[in-house]
Scaffold this motif. Structure first.
Motif, PDB file in Angstrom:
ATOM      1  N   LYS A   1       0.840  -1.212   0.000  1.00 32.51           N
ATOM      2  CA  LYS A   1       0.000   0.000   0.000  1.00 32.51           C
ATOM      3  C   LYS A   1       0.872   1.258   0.000  1.00 32.51           C
ATOM      4  CE  LYS A   1      -3.896  -2.222   2.332  1.00 32.51           C
ATOM      5  NZ  LYS A   1      -4.922  -2.110   1.281  1.00 32.51           N
ATOM      6  N   LEU A   2       1.959   1.214   0.763  1.00 29.44           N
ATOM      7  CA  LEU A   2       2.850   2.383   0.794  1.00 29.44           C
ATOM      8  C   LEU A   2       3.508   2.573  -0.581  1.00 29.44           C
ATOM      9  CD1 LEU A   2       4.244   4.688   2.243  1.00 29.44           C
ATOM     10  CD2 LEU A   2       5.901   3.070   3.183  1.00 29.44           C
ATOM     11  N   ARG A   3       3.904   1.476  -1.204  1.00 27.82           N
ATOM     12  CA  ARG A   3       4.511   1.588  -2.549  1.00 27.82           C
ATOM     13  C   ARG A   3       3.542   2.283  -3.511  1.00 27.82           C
ATOM     14  NH1 ARG A   3       8.447  -1.371  -5.239  1.00 27.82           N
ATOM     15  NH2 ARG A   3       8.469  -3.013  -3.662  1.00 27.82           N
ATOM     16  N   ALA A   4       2.289   1.893  -3.442  1.00 27.07           N
ATOM     17  CA  ALA A   4       1.293   2.503  -4.336  1.00 27.07           C
ATOM     18  C   ALA A   4       1.189   4.009  -4.065  1.00 27.07           C
ATOM     19  CB  ALA A   4      -0.066   1.823  -4.138  1.00 27.07           C
ATOM     20  N   GLN A   5       1.262   4.396  -2.783  1.00 26.07           N
ATOM     21  CA  GLN A   5       1.214   5.830  -2.435  1.00 26.07           C
ATOM     22  C   GLN A   5       2.433   6.551  -3.006  1.00 26.07           C
ATOM     23  OE1 GLN A   5      -0.932   7.681  -0.585  1.00 26.07           O
ATOM     24  NE2 GLN A   5      -2.356   6.055  -0.018  1.00 26.07           N
ATOM     25  N   VAL A   6       3.600   5.934  -2.830  1.00 24.55           N
ATOM     26  CA  VAL A   6       4.855   6.592  -3.219  1.00 24.55           C
ATOM     27  C   VAL A   6       4.933   6.734  -4.729  1.00 24.55           C
ATOM     28  CG1 VAL A   6       7.380   6.357  -3.182  1.00 24.55           C
ATOM     29  CG2 VAL A   6       6.044   5.868  -1.122  1.00 24.55           C
ATOM     30  N   GLU A   7       4.418   5.740  -5.451  1.00 23.41           N
ATOM     31  CA  GLU A   7       4.455   5.814  -6.925  1.00 23.41           C
ATOM     32  C   GLU A   7       3.653   7.016  -7.439  1.00 23.41           C
ATOM     33  OE1 GLU A   7       5.318   1.120  -7.881  1.00 23.41           O
ATOM     34  OE2 GLU A   7       3.269   1.869  -8.083  1.00 23.41           O
ATOM     35  N   ARG A   8       2.692   7.456  -6.638  1.00 24.79           N
ATOM     36  CA  ARG A   8       1.868   8.599  -7.073  1.00 24.79           C
ATOM     37  C   ARG A   8       2.481   9.955  -6.699  1.00 24.79           C
ATOM     38  NH1 ARG A   8      -2.648   5.263  -5.595  1.00 24.79           N
ATOM     39  NH2 ARG A   8      -2.792   6.205  -3.535  1.00 24.79           N
ATOM     40  N   LEU A   9       3.528   9.952  -5.837  1.00 23.68           N
ATOM     41  CA  LEU A   9       4.087  11.226  -5.374  1.00 23.68           C
ATOM     42  C   LEU A   9       4.730  11.987  -6.539  1.00 23.68           C
ATOM     43  CD1 LEU A   9       5.800  10.200  -2.002  1.00 23.68           C
ATOM     44  CD2 LEU A   9       3.732  11.579  -2.305  1.00 23.68           C
ATOM     45  N   VAL A  10       4.478  13.282  -6.580  1.00 15.79           N
ATOM     46  CA  VAL A  10       5.024  14.101  -7.660  1.00 15.79           C
ATOM     47  C   VAL A  10       6.267  14.821  -7.142  1.00 15.79           C
ATOM     48  CG1 VAL A  10       4.562  15.990  -9.275  1.00 15.79           C
ATOM     49  CG2 VAL A  10       2.703  14.448  -8.570  1.00 15.79           C
ATOM     50  N   VAL A  11       7.412  14.460  -7.712  1.00 15.38           N
ATOM     51  CA  VAL A  11       8.668  15.131  -7.371  1.00 15.38           C
ATOM     52  C   VAL A  11       8.866  16.241  -8.389  1.00 15.38           C
ATOM     53  CG1 VAL A  11      11.177  14.841  -7.169  1.00 15.38           C
ATOM     54  CG2 VAL A  11       9.634  12.988  -6.455  1.00 15.38           C
TER      55      VAL A  11
ATOM     56  N   HIS B   1      17.063  11.753  -7.809  1.00 12.72           N
ATOM     57  CA  HIS B   1      15.883  11.713  -8.678  1.00 12.72           C
ATOM     58  C   HIS B   1      16.219  12.462  -9.974  1.00 12.72           C
ATOM     59  CE1 HIS B   1      11.827  12.527 -10.155  1.00 12.72           C
ATOM     60  NE2 HIS B   1      11.445  11.503  -9.412  1.00 12.72           N
ATOM     61  N   PRO B   2      15.755  11.951 -11.128  1.00  8.94           N
ATOM     62  CA  PRO B   2      16.131  12.590 -12.396  1.00  8.94           C
ATOM     63  C   PRO B   2      15.610  14.013 -12.579  1.00  8.94           C
ATOM     64  CG  PRO B   2      14.523  10.804 -12.731  1.00  8.94           C
ATOM     65  CD  PRO B   2      14.982  10.722 -11.308  1.00  8.94           C
ATOM     66  N   PHE B   3      14.691  14.475 -11.707  1.00 13.32           N
ATOM     67  CA  PHE B   3      14.117  15.800 -11.951  1.00 13.32           C
ATOM     68  C   PHE B   3      15.186  16.904 -11.947  1.00 13.32           C
ATOM     69  CE2 PHE B   3      12.161  19.827 -10.971  1.00 13.32           C
ATOM     70  CZ  PHE B   3      11.132  19.864 -11.898  1.00 13.32           C
ATOM     71  N   GLY B   4      16.227  16.754 -11.107  1.00 18.23           N
ATOM     72  CA  GLY B   4      17.247  17.810 -11.063  1.00 18.23           C
ATOM     73  C   GLY B   4      18.409  17.428 -10.173  1.00 18.23           C
ATOM     74  N   THR B   5      19.434  18.265 -10.197  1.00 15.54           N
ATOM     75  CA  THR B   5      20.692  17.970  -9.506  1.00 15.54           C
ATOM     76  C   THR B   5      20.499  17.724  -8.021  1.00 15.54           C
ATOM     77  OG1 THR B   5      21.670  19.513 -11.054  1.00 15.54           O
ATOM     78  CG2 THR B   5      23.053  18.857  -9.202  1.00 15.54           C
ATOM     79  N   GLN B   6      19.619  18.497  -7.377  1.00 17.00           N
ATOM     80  CA  GLN B   6      19.500  18.407  -5.922  1.00 17.00           C
ATOM     81  C   GLN B   6      18.231  17.680  -5.466  1.00 17.00           C
ATOM     82  OE1 GLN B   6      21.947  22.280  -4.905  1.00 17.00           O
ATOM     83  NE2 GLN B   6      20.407  21.925  -3.336  1.00 17.00           N
ATOM     84  N   TYR B   7      17.786  16.742  -6.280  1.00 17.53           N
ATOM     85  CA  TYR B   7      16.574  15.992  -5.928  1.00 17.53           C
ATOM     86  C   TYR B   7      16.956  14.546  -5.601  1.00 17.53           C
ATOM     87  CZ  TYR B   7      13.787  19.912  -7.561  1.00 17.53           C
ATOM     88  OH  TYR B   7      13.217  21.149  -7.711  1.00 17.53           O
TER      89      TYR B   7
END
Ligand code: NAD
Length: 491
Positions: A308-318, A361-367
């Motif tokens: 259930k937590l994985r499903a929540q995390v997959e929806r998080l917007v970084v 995270h691929p969004f940016g250098t400091q993510y």
């Protein structure tokens, strides 16, 4: 005001200190950098011993008149101070998202209104404080709270506006004058606070702002023997230095420090709700002292909870914290990002398994990607040390005794979360050694309630009457009930 102001995302900011009611420049400066894209935002004044001396001198001179105003006299000033924050709500939200990476939406809807309340609630609450009267056959004791004097407020970068106002509000409301040392990795909203104090017409010296590095400006401030109190929020290492230095001058400190709180999921927990709340531990990219970063889950429900937590995390917007859809923003500084990666790498090298995340995270250098590690032992570094990034650990347990030992098995004792049958969770709460524990919930904080940690998470409590206890000196005015006859045999 100085003419050296610069613009950040359309908001005018002063880079200077605010001492004795005016802006004061420094020859030395440091560069303020945005965590979003590493853009230089401006050169900020770096305070030296002379600036500290000027700020404390002005605060000491302003103290008697500010204290003498009484709570009713101070109230209109503090209401105007809060109003000035409200007038700049947009500017505060913009600046803290660009400067500290805090979600703009969270600033606008949560932090700025709370910052205003931090000022007004304590100003109004100060009006209700009465002398406590103790009647004895001999005398009437009028026990009152007198303001202590000049208060140093030192804050970290992860919630600059919230934490500054949380301390400044009660300190000023109870009649003290304040010297705020802003965090060097996120100095801009503290500068706006000085604009607010100026607009509110706070008398010169009542509120001062010093910008600069902790090891220079902060250290010089803490060393000043004229301080009556030091209210500090930050790391354990800095707190130890501050407490040692303050001890040399016998200056009382309030220390709100790090955490490694447990998030307990009992076998009888409502797992959807528990998982949705556990996902919140990634908020502010995990740079939250009170987050329950150690997931302790009953073995019988561990698999279902993790899914259930994985499903929540997959929806998080970084993403960019200025974007309304973003839920996880950047890490404050490249050094902090490398620190987070180091914790994860050492854990993996030691045998931990990455369930998700584990890298930038691929969004940016400091993510950094929301991360969950498992296959851990209680003595592992990642279980024992505060990471201060979006990294959670998962351990399982089989009995209440076992989970209590795990929850209590670090040097920290700030907070915690417990999901499960309410009576069961409350019974368990008696045995968990922390400053607070949320049952089937997270983050509910009322200004009337005490806040603080035990063990390495801090010394002292702030909030409600506890703030006034810290920022005031208790005085007993003793009025005899019979005429007093002076005698050497009198006790
Ligand atoms: P930090 O200790 O490095 O710095 C905090 C503040 O102290 C900064 O303003 C810094 O300039 C100043 N400082 C540093 N050295 C100093 C010195 N020698 N003398 C005087 N001042 C000095 O902490 P940080 O990295 O900015 O913040 C992160 C830490 O804060 C984490 O451990 C986090 O858990 C903690 N924190 C605790 C709470 C709480 O309420 N318990 C809230 C937020 C953050």
């Amino acid at each position: 005001m100085s003419a050296t102001r610069f613009e950040v995302a359309g908001v005018s900011v002063s880079p200077d200190h605010y001492i004795d009611g005016r802006r004061v420049t420094s020859d030395d400066t440091f560069t303020c950098v945005s965590p979003i894209d590493q853009t230089g935002l401006g050169e900020i004044a770096s305070g030296n011993a002379a600036h500290v001396d000027a700020a404390v001198t002005s605060a000491a001179q302003a103290f008697p008149a500010w204290a003498a105003l009484g709570a009713a006299g101070r109230l209109p000033y503090l209401q105007r101070f809060a109003d000035a924050i409200g007038h700049r709500a947009d500017a505060f939200a913009t600046l803290e998202s660009v400067d500290a990476g805090v979600l703009r939406s969270r600033m606008a809807h949560g932090v700025v209104p709370r910052a205003m309340q931090n000022i007004t609630w304590f100003a109004e609450h100060a009006m209700t404080l009465q002398d406590r009267v103790i009647e004895t056959p001999q005398a009437r004791h009028l026990v009152r709270h007198d303001p202590a004097g000049v208060v140093a407020v030192i804050t970290p970068w992860n919630a600059p506006l919230m934490l500054a106002t949380w301390k400044i509000g009660p300190a000023l409301a109870s009649g003290n004058t304040v010297v705020l040392k802003a965090p060097e990795w996120a100095p801009l909203t503290s500068s706006l606070l000085a604009d607010c104090a100026h607009e509110a017409g706070l008398p010169p010296g009542v509120f001062q702002l010093l910008q600069g590095q902790g090891s220079l400006t902060g250290a010089a401030l803490v060393n000043d023997a004229r301080l009556a109190r030091i209210s500090f929020t930050g790391s354990v290492a800095t707190a130890k230095w501050i407490a040692t230095t303050a001890a040399a001058n016998l200056v009382p400190c309030s220390l709100e420090l790090g955490g490694k709180s447990a998030f307990i999921v009992l076998a009888d927990a409502e797992l959807d709700a528990a998982a949705a709340t556990a996902a919140l531990m990634y908020r502010n990219a995990g740079q939250v002292c009170l987050a329950g970063t150690r997931l302790l889950v009953h073995a019988d429900v561990a698999r279902a909870f993790t899914d259930k937590l994985r499903a929540q995390v997959e929806r998080l917007v970084v993403g960019d914290p200025r974007d309304g859809a973003t839920e996880i923003g950047p890490i404050i500084h490249l050094r902090q990002l490398e620190r987070v990666q180091g914790f994860v790498d050492r854990a993996v090298a030691g045998g931990a398994r990455v369930l998700w995340g584990g890298t930038r995270h691929p969004f940016g250098t400091q993510y950094f990607a929301p991360t969950l590690l498992t296959d851990l032992c209680q003595h592992d570094e990642i279980v024992q040390q505060e990471v201060f990034g979006p990294v959670l650990t998962l351990q399982t347990f089989a009995s209440d005794d076992e989970v209590v030992d795990m929850a209590n098995g670090t040097d920290y004792g700030l907070g915690g979360v417990c999901y499960g049958d309410e009576a069961h969770a409350i019974a368990l709460a008696q045995r968990v050694r922390t400053g607070f524990l949320w049952i089937n919930s997270f983050g509910i904080r009322d200004l009337a309630a005490p806040f603080g940690g035990i063990k390495r998470s801090g010394i002292g409590r702030e909030g409600g009457d506890w703030s006034f206890e810290f920022f005031c000196d208790v005085k007993d005015v003793v009025v005899p009930k019979q005429p007093f006859k002076a005698s050497f045999s009198h006790r």
